[in-house]
Structure formats: structure tokens, C-alpha cells
Scaffold this active site. Structure first.
Site, PDB file in Angstrom:
ATOM      1  CG  HIS A  97     -15.213  31.693 -24.449  1.00  7.30           C
ATOM      2  ND1 HIS A  97     -14.228  30.998 -25.124  1.00  7.30           N
ATOM      3  CD2 HIS A  97     -15.442  32.720 -24.928  1.00  7.30           C
ATOM      4  CE1 HIS A  97     -13.872  31.957 -26.473  1.00  7.30           C
ATOM      5  NE2 HIS A  97     -14.686  32.858 -26.048  1.00  7.30           N
ATOM      6  CD  GLU A 201     -16.503  38.244 -28.754  1.00  9.36           C
ATOM      7  OE1 GLU A 201     -17.086  39.238 -27.877  1.00  9.36           O
ATOM      8  OE2 GLU A 201     -15.370  37.704 -28.565  1.00  9.36           O
TER       9      GLU A 201
END
Ligand SMILES: *[C@@H]1O[C@H](CO)[C@@H](O)[C@H](O)[C@H]1NC(C)=O
Ligand SMILES: *[C@@H]1O[C@H](CO)[C@@H](O)[C@H](O)[C@H]1NC(C)=O
Ligand SMILES: *[C@@H]1O[C@H](CO)[C@@H](O)[C@H](O)[C@H]1NC(C)=O
Ligand SMILES: *[C@@H]1O[C@H](CO)[C@@H](O)[C@H](O)[C@H]1NC(C)=O
Ligand SMILES: *[C@@H]1O[C@H](CO)[C@@H](O)[C@H](O)[C@H]1NC(C)=O
Ligand SMILES: *[C@@H]1O[C@H](CO)[C@@H](O)[C@H](O)[C@H]1NC(C)=O
Ligand SMILES: *[C@@H]1O[C@H](CO)[C@@H](O)[C@H](O)[C@H]1NC(C)=O
Length: 359
Positions: A97, A201
Site C-alpha cells: 500500500h 499486516e
């Protein structure tokens, strides 16, 4: 130590035997596979995604009129065609990202103070980093990826992803949207990503690792699909203990096993995170390669189903020390992970922080 056995059942006419998938990275095609490539300074947009300029034994007679990516697609097609039935090859485009508010805050406060105090809050007076959104810089990074994909499609006739998978965290949902918007994709392979719970994550106590509920994600990204069984609320983030590397690698292997067992396409896109892509690279036997925010790495994966049982040893999740007030120093290592609280407040290691969010 907890031992997780991750068997897949292979059925046969007579009996069921256990088998597992063994992953490896096929090297020799990308600069990122090469030990001499420095990840810190590497620019995927300046290097054709890192695809090495070379000729291949599979080059056809009209090779001169084909691009490097078109000829590499023939290499992959040849590998796929020649592979025994227990072997598959996939090319994964893994994108990190763009910069989120949590990244900006870590730079702003410094890593030690971020880890031991600020990361546990939802934000400060002017920024929110709980399930962080992209900063303007992060949006620009995703748009660089978008522009680069467009140039690869136009100039290189690159094979575009046949399937898209995305982490449930906002910064990735958003990055994928910006990266793949407006591209001339094949009509039968549109950008309709699947949200995968396990592509998130590394799960620390930080609020940036806590995802939003499914209803909210759907309201923000209505065209995205959810994998079967995707829970309404975050079942994994605790705010009290953090996933260890080995536990994360076991999770990443579960994710890959799921995708490799259910998706028979060759070109896949993952939009994920630095820690999670790092873990996937470990499972794939790829060299360490840390991605900058917004960067993309292609990895050619060989997956081989072999008989037997694979056992992954995982360490239990652990609490990380933190302060309940802003820390006084910013040392990066030492006792309590460098978390030095003011005299009045010793590092907290086991109790639920007062600002922890309700379940
Ligand atoms: C790359 O580095 C790793 C770890 O240092 C080493 O094991 C491997 O042999 C190296 N590969 C090449 C091709 O030099
Ligand atoms: C990679 O590049 C960074 C930034 O220029 C530098 O600090 C680092 O030492 C380099 N790493 C290696 C292994 O050369
Ligand atoms: C391959 O060659 C082209 C020009 O012919 C160049 O633009 C590109 O950067 C080269 N790619 C790599 C990875 O060296
Ligand atoms: C794959 O390429 C090799 C040459 O590198 C060739 O000998 C072989 O026949 C090809 N296999 C298929 C299935 O096309
Ligand atoms: C809050 O954190 C952001 C970084 O995420 C920083 O830019 C901003 O200056 C901080 N605000 C205050 C009031 O400290
Ligand atoms: C990205 O999000 C915008 C705003 O919600 C939406 O209009 C657009 O269709 C999305 N694009 C893709 C490719 O999902
Ligand atoms: C889902 O999340 C949104 C946004 O954070 C929140 O407003 C809403 O109350 C949540 N829904 C439920 C059922 O918890």
C-alpha cells in the site's frame, strides 16, 4: 512452542493420503531475486518491474517483434504446460500500500516512541491512524503504480492479473482501487478483488493493524467481494499480544495454500503490507526484499504438492511493552524493546491498555 500441522487431503481411489504444498521461487528472471539488488534504492518503475532483459530458450522465431513481457509470458506458459500434475507455476504481483497515516506518524514520532506509545492510540489531535487511510503522498504512490501498469499494458503488453486479492485493511483496499482504476483490462478479467482476511499486516497491538467491520468495508468498496466466511468483525487483533514471525509465516502459508488450491489462474495480484509481503517471501523461499510504500514486486512461484505432513513450528503471540503516557526517550533497542517510560510509569507488558478498544 505450538506445532501446527497443515495437511491437505489428497483423495485417491483407495484412500486419502496427506500431502502439503511446498513453495519455491523460480529465480533468474527478476532483478529482485538477485542478491546484488539493493531493495532500498530499487525502483520497480525504472526497471520494467525488474524483469531482466534476456533471451529465453522458448523465444519464437518472431521474438524480435515481441516485448520482454510477452516473451516471458511464453516462458511461463511453457513451464505450465511441461509441469507434472502436482506442480503449478504462478506469477504473483505483490504490491505494498501507499503511505498511510500510521507510516507518517512513525516517521513523525520516531520508531521507538511510535512503538511504545503512539501506535497504541487511535490517532493524535489532527490525524487518525486506526485502520489508517492513505496520506496524499500515499495516494500519489498508488497513482504512480496505476500509471506504470498502464504503461506496461500499452508498451509491453504485460499479462495483467487474472485475479486480485486484497488485505482487509483500508490502506490496501484504497491502494488497490487507485492502482487498478481506469486500466484497459480484459473484459473477462475485470478488477473485482477478493478481500482475504489472512492477507492483512503482521498483527501487532497497534491500532493500524485492527481492521474495520465488513459492513463498513462493503460500504466503502462496494464492488469488492469477500472470501467465504469473512467475519463481520476482526477476530484476530487483540490489542494485548502481537503475532510472532513464525505464527505469521504459518498464517501466510495457510493463505497461500488456500489460494493455490482454489485458484487455477496464473497471474495474481496481492495488495498487502510490508510485513505480510515479507512473510510471504519467507514462505516462498525468496530472498529478503523490503518494499517501499507503494512498491510492487513480481515473484515467479513454483508450488509442488508432495506427500507427507508439513509441520510449522510457531511461537505463541507475545505482549509488547508500552507506556501509558508518552515515553521519555527514543532509544531503538534494549530492555523492553527500548521502551523507556517516565519514572511514574513503568512499561506495561501484560495488562490491557486503558485505551484498548472494546471488542
Ligand atoms: C544469496 O544470499 C544468500 C544468503 O546470503 C546465499 O545463501 C545465496 O547463496 C546467495 N545467492 C547467490 C546466487 O549468490
Ligand atoms: C542499500 O542502499 C542504501 C541507501 O543508499 C544503503 O544505505 C545501504 O547500505 C545499501 N545496502 C547494501 C547492502 O548495499
Ligand atoms: C531493458 O532494456 C530497456 C531498453 O531496451 C530498458 O529501458 C530497460 O530498463 C531494461 N530493463 C532492465 C531490467 O534492465
Ligand atoms: C518448453 O521449452 C523447451 C525449450 O526450452 C522445449 O524443449 C519444450 O518442448 C517446451 N515445452 C512445451 C510444452 O512447449
Ligand atoms: C499527528 O500525527 C501526524 C502524522 O501522522 C503529524 O503529521 C501531525 O503533525 C501530528 N499532530 C500533532 C498535533 O502532533
Ligand atoms: C474506486 O472507488 C471509487 C469511489 O468509491 C469508485 O467510484 C470506483 O469505481 C472504484 N474503482 C474501482 C476500480 O474499484
Ligand atoms: C461498523 O463500523 C462502522 C465504522 O467504524 C461503525 O460506525 C459501525 O457502528 C460498525 N457496525 C457495527 C455493527 O459494529
Amino acid at each position: 512452542m505450538v506445532c501446527l500441522a497443515t495437511p491437505l487431503l489428497l483423495s485417491s481411489a483407495f484412500t486419502a493420503v496427506s500431502a502439503y504444498i511446498q513453495y519455491s521461487t523460480v529465480t533468474g528472471y527478476f532483478l529482485q531475486d538477485d542478491n546484488s539488488t539493493n531493495a532500498t534504492t530499487f525502483d520497480y518503475t525504472a526497471t520494467n518491474f525488474g524483469l531482466i532483459n534476456q533471451s529465453y530458450p522458448t523465444d519464437p522465431s518472431n521474438a524480435a517483434s515481441l516485448t520482454q513481457w510477452q516473451r516471458f509470458a511464453l516462458v511461463i506458459a511453457n513451464l505450465t504446460k511441461s509441469a507434472p500434475s502436482n506442480v503449478q507455476f504462478k506469477l504473483l504481483f505483490m504490491g505494498r500500500h501507499g503511505e498511510g497515516w500510521h507510516n507518517a506518524a512513525e516517521s513523525y514520532y520516531g520508531t521507538p516512541a511510535w512503538n511504545c506509545y503512539w501506535s497504541l492510540l487511535d490517532g493524535n489531535a489532527t490525524a487518525t491512524w486506526s485502520d489508517a487511510h492513505l496520506t496524499n503522498n500515499g495516494i500519489a504512490q498508488a497513482l504512480v503504480a496505476n500509471k506504470f501498469w498502464l504503461s506496461r499494458i500499452q508498451e509491453q503488453k504485460i499479462p495483467t492479473p487474472q485475479k486480485y486479492y486484497v488485505s482487509p485493511l483500508y490502506r490496501c483496499l484504497s491502494t488497490a482501487n487507485l492502482t487498478f482504476s481506469g486500466l484497459p483490462l480484459p473484459p473477462n478479467e475485470p478488477f473485482i478483488p477478493t478481500v482475504k482476511a489472512l492477507l492483512r499486516e503482521s498483527i501487532s497491538e497497534h491500532t493500524c493493524d485492527r481492521r474495520s467491520n465488513k459492513t463498513y468495508i462493503h460500504s466503502q468498496f462496494p464492488t469488492y467481494k469477500f472470501e467465504p466466511g469473512f467475519p463481520e468483525t476482526d477476530q484476530l487483533w487483540t490489542g494485548v499480544t502481537a503475532e510472532t514471525n513464525s505464527a505469521q509465516d504459518a498464517r501466510s502459508k495457510t493463505l497461500l495454500d488456500n489460494i493455490f488450491s482454489t485458484d487455477d489462474s496464473t497471474y495474481l495480484s496481492f495488495t498487502s503490507h510490508s510485513g505480510e509481503i515479507g512473510s510471504i517471501l519467507r514462505v516462498l523461499g525468496h530472498r529478503t526484499f523490503s518494499l517501499n510504500t507503494g512498491a510492487v514486486i513480481p515473484v515467479l512461484v513454483k508450488a509442488q504438492k508432495v506427500a507427507g505432513l508439513s509441520t510449522i513450528s510457531t511461537q505463541a503471540w507475545t505482549p509488547s511493552p508500552h507506556c501509558t503516557v508518552p515515553p521519555v526517550t527514543s532509544v531503538s533497542t534494549g530492555t523492553n524493546g527500548g521502551c523507556v517510560c517516565p519514572n511514574s510509569a513503568a512499561p506495561v507488558t501484560t495488562t490491557l491498555p486503558p485505551f484498548a478498544v472494546s471488542t
